[in-house]
Design a protein around this motif. Structure first.
Motif, PDB file in Angstrom:
ATOM      1  N   ASP A  65       0.854  -1.185   0.000  1.00 54.36           N
ATOM      2  CA  ASP A  65       0.000   0.000   0.000  1.00 54.36           C
ATOM      3  C   ASP A  65       0.890   1.235   0.000  1.00 54.36           C
ATOM      4  OD1 ASP A  65      -1.794   2.032   0.476  1.00 54.36           O
ATOM      5  OD2 ASP A  65      -2.857   1.005   2.094  1.00 54.36           O
ATOM      6  N   LEU A  66       0.772   2.080  -1.033  1.00 53.11           N
ATOM      7  CA  LEU A  66       1.629   3.255  -1.114  1.00 53.11           C
ATOM      8  C   LEU A  66       1.344   4.271  -0.021  1.00 53.11           C
ATOM      9  CD1 LEU A  66       2.001   3.914  -4.957  1.00 53.11           C
ATOM     10  CD2 LEU A  66       3.579   2.789  -3.387  1.00 53.11           C
ATOM     11  N   THR A  67       0.167   4.210   0.573  1.00 52.93           N
ATOM     12  CA  THR A  67      -0.088   5.121   1.696  1.00 52.93           C
ATOM     13  C   THR A  67       0.815   4.778   2.877  1.00 52.93           C
ATOM     14  OG1 THR A  67      -1.909   3.751   2.561  1.00 52.93           O
ATOM     15  CG2 THR A  67      -2.480   5.494   0.987  1.00 52.93           C
ATOM     16  N   LYS A  68       1.160   3.510   3.042  1.00 55.71           N
ATOM     17  CA  LYS A  68       2.095   3.114   4.096  1.00 55.71           C
ATOM     18  C   LYS A  68       3.488   3.648   3.794  1.00 55.71           C
ATOM     19  CE  LYS A  68      -0.119  -1.188   5.646  1.00 55.71           C
ATOM     20  NZ  LYS A  68       0.077  -2.651   5.852  1.00 55.71           N
ATOM     21  N   VAL A  69       3.861   3.603   2.515  1.00 49.40           N
ATOM     22  CA  VAL A  69       5.163   4.140   2.125  1.00 49.40           C
ATOM     23  C   VAL A  69       5.228   5.631   2.435  1.00 49.40           C
ATOM     24  CG1 VAL A  69       6.743   4.553   0.203  1.00 49.40           C
ATOM     25  CG2 VAL A  69       5.464   2.395   0.322  1.00 49.40           C
ATOM     26  N   LYS A  70       4.206   6.377   2.014  1.00 46.67           N
ATOM     27  CA  LYS A  70       4.196   7.822   2.253  1.00 46.67           C
ATOM     28  C   LYS A  70       4.224   8.142   3.744  1.00 46.67           C
ATOM     29  CE  LYS A  70       1.873   9.289  -2.001  1.00 46.67           C
ATOM     30  NZ  LYS A  70       0.717  10.008  -2.592  1.00 46.67           N
ATOM     31  N   ALA A  71       3.438   7.406   4.526  1.00 44.32           N
ATOM     32  CA  ALA A  71       3.397   7.648   5.965  1.00 44.32           C
ATOM     33  C   ALA A  71       4.765   7.416   6.597  1.00 44.32           C
ATOM     34  CB  ALA A  71       2.348   6.745   6.617  1.00 44.32           C
ATOM     35  N   ALA A  72       5.445   6.348   6.172  1.00 44.59           N
ATOM     36  CA  ALA A  72       6.765   6.056   6.716  1.00 44.59           C
ATOM     37  C   ALA A  72       7.780   7.125   6.336  1.00 44.59           C
ATOM     38  CB  ALA A  72       7.234   4.685   6.229  1.00 44.59           C
ATOM     39  N   LEU A  73       7.725   7.579   5.087  1.00 42.51           N
ATOM     40  CA  LEU A  73       8.679   8.599   4.632  1.00 42.51           C
ATOM     41  C   LEU A  73       8.429   9.938   5.321  1.00 42.51           C
ATOM     42  CD1 LEU A  73       8.819   7.777   0.811  1.00 42.51           C
ATOM     43  CD2 LEU A  73      10.419   7.080   2.596  1.00 42.51           C
ATOM     44  N   LEU A  74       7.170  10.286   5.497  1.00 42.86           N
ATOM     45  CA  LEU A  74       6.850  11.532   6.202  1.00 42.86           C
ATOM     46  C   LEU A  74       7.310  11.465   7.657  1.00 42.86           C
ATOM     47  CD1 LEU A  74       3.294  12.187   4.729  1.00 42.86           C
ATOM     48  CD2 LEU A  74       5.332  13.603   4.366  1.00 42.86           C
ATOM     49  N   LYS A  75       7.057  10.325   8.294  1.00 45.11           N
ATOM     50  CA  LYS A  75       7.496  10.150   9.680  1.00 45.11           C
ATOM     51  C   LYS A  75       9.014  10.217   9.788  1.00 45.11           C
ATOM     52  CE  LYS A  75       7.213   6.982  13.610  1.00 45.11           C
ATOM     53  NZ  LYS A  75       6.674   5.670  14.097  1.00 45.11           N
TER      54      LYS A  75
END
Length: 281
Positions: free
Chosen positions: A244-254
Motif C-alpha cells: 500500500d503506497l499510503t504506508k510508504v508515504k506515511a513512513a517517509l513523512l514520519k
C-alpha cells in the motif's frame, strides 16, 4: 550426464555502506524498513538486513578497526554493489560458471551468529561462489547457498512499516545496456534477457526484474543517478513492491525523507539515500 541449467532468481541485493553502518541503519529505518540487529560475519564484515518474502536487502559494512578485513569490498563505490542469485548448490553453480568461462574463485563458506526473534541464539551459514570479478564492473555478482534459511527468513522480520513485500527491480545503468547484459545472457541463456521497447533490457529473476538501461531511462524512472556516476556500467537503483503506497508515504513523512510521485510510484532521490535511488510501487 545432463548439463545443469541455472534458473535466475535474485536472493538479495547488497548496498556497500563501508564505515557508515550506523548512518545507514538510521536512514533505512527512517525509510520504513525493519532491520535486523547488526550481524558479524566470520570473514570480518558486518551487516543489517531488511528481510522480505522472497529476497532481502543487505547493508554491508565494517566496524572500526576492521577495514582491512575483506578490504576488496570497500574498494567498490558506495551504494548498490551486489547482485546475488539463489542456488541450492554452490558446487553446481561453480561447475556451471566453469563451463561458461565465468568462474572466479571456488565456493567459500562463512557464517554469522544470529539472535532469533524469540531471543534464542543461532547461526546463519552460507556458501557463495562469485562470477569472475573482471566481468562485473563496480561491484560483484555471486550465487548464495543458504544452509540455514530459517536463520534468515523469520516471519517477524518480514513485516515492514512501509509495507514493502519484496525487491521488485534491480537496475544497472550503462552507456551500452546490451553489452552490460551480455554476461547474464552467457550465464542464464540468451533467451532470458529480453529487449524492451524503451531501449532497456530485462531479465526476469523471480520477484525481481533485473534491468539494464541507459542514463535517460534511469533518470526518468528513478529521478537521479549516484552522485559519483562516471559513465561506466554501475548498479544504480532498486525498486520495491509495497502492499500500500499510503504506508510508504506515511513512513517517509514520519522519517522526514523527501520523496516525489512519479508515474504512479513513489521515488526517493539518490541524494536522500546512500548513493542509491529507490522506487516504491
Amino acid at each position: 550426464m545432463p548439463v545443469s541449467v541455472l534458473r535466475p532468481v535474485v536472493d538479495h541485493a547488497v548496498v556497500n555502506v563501508a564505515d557508515r553502518l550506523d548512518t545507514a541503519r538510521s536512514l533505512f529505518s527512517r525509510l520504513g524498513f525493519q532491520l535486523t540487529e547488526r550481524g558479524h560475519h566470520s570473514l570480518g564484515s558486518s551487516n543489517h538486513l531488511a528481510i522480505f518474502g522472497e529476497n532481502y536487502l543487505e547493508l554491508l559494512g565494517y566496524e572500526q578497526g576492521k577495514e582491512k578485513q575483506r578490504a576488496d569490498l570497500w574498494q567498490a563505490p558506495p551504494g548498490l554493489t551486489g547482485l546475488v542469485w539463489k542456488t541450492d548448490s554452490a558446487d553446481i553453480a561453480f561447475q556451471h560458471l566453469e563451463r561458461h568461462d565465468l568462474d572466479g574463485e571456488p565456493p567459500a563458506s562463512f557464517y554469522r551468529p544470529v539472535t532469533l526473534p524469540d531471543g534464542s541464539l543461532s547461526e546463519a551459514h552460507f556458501r557463495t561462489v562469485r562470477l569472475r570479478a573482471s566481468r562485473i564492473p563496480n561491484g560483484r555478482s555471486f550465487f548464495c547457498q543458504h544452509l540455514t534459511p530459517e536463520a534468515v527468513w523469520q516471519p517477524e522480520w518480514q513485516v515492514h512499516p512501509n509495507g514493502v513485500q519484496n525487491i521488485s527491480e534491480f537496475v544497472i545503468v550503462a552507456q551500452d545496456p546490451a553489452l552490460s547484459a551480455q554476461v547474464y545472457s552467457q550465464l542464464f541463456g540468451v533467451e532470458k534477457v529480453l529487449a524492451c521497447q524503451d531501449g532497456a533490457f530485462a531479465l526476469h529473476a523471480g520477484a525481481v526484474t533485473v534491468r539494464f538501461a541507459c542514463v535517460d531511462y534511469v533518470r526518468h524512472r528513478f529521478g537521479s543517478l549516484p552522485a559519483d556516476y562516471d559513465g561506466s556500467a554501475r548498479m544504480a537503483a532498486l525498486g520495491f513492491k509495497a502492499s500500500d503506497l499510503t504506508k510508504v508515504k506515511a513512513a517517509l513523512l514520519k522519517g522526514d525523507i523527501a520523496f516525489s510521485d512519479r508515474d504512479g510510484a513513489i521515488v526517493v532521490n539518490a541524494g536522500e539515500n546512500v548513493n542509491l535511488a529507490l522506487r516504491f510501487a
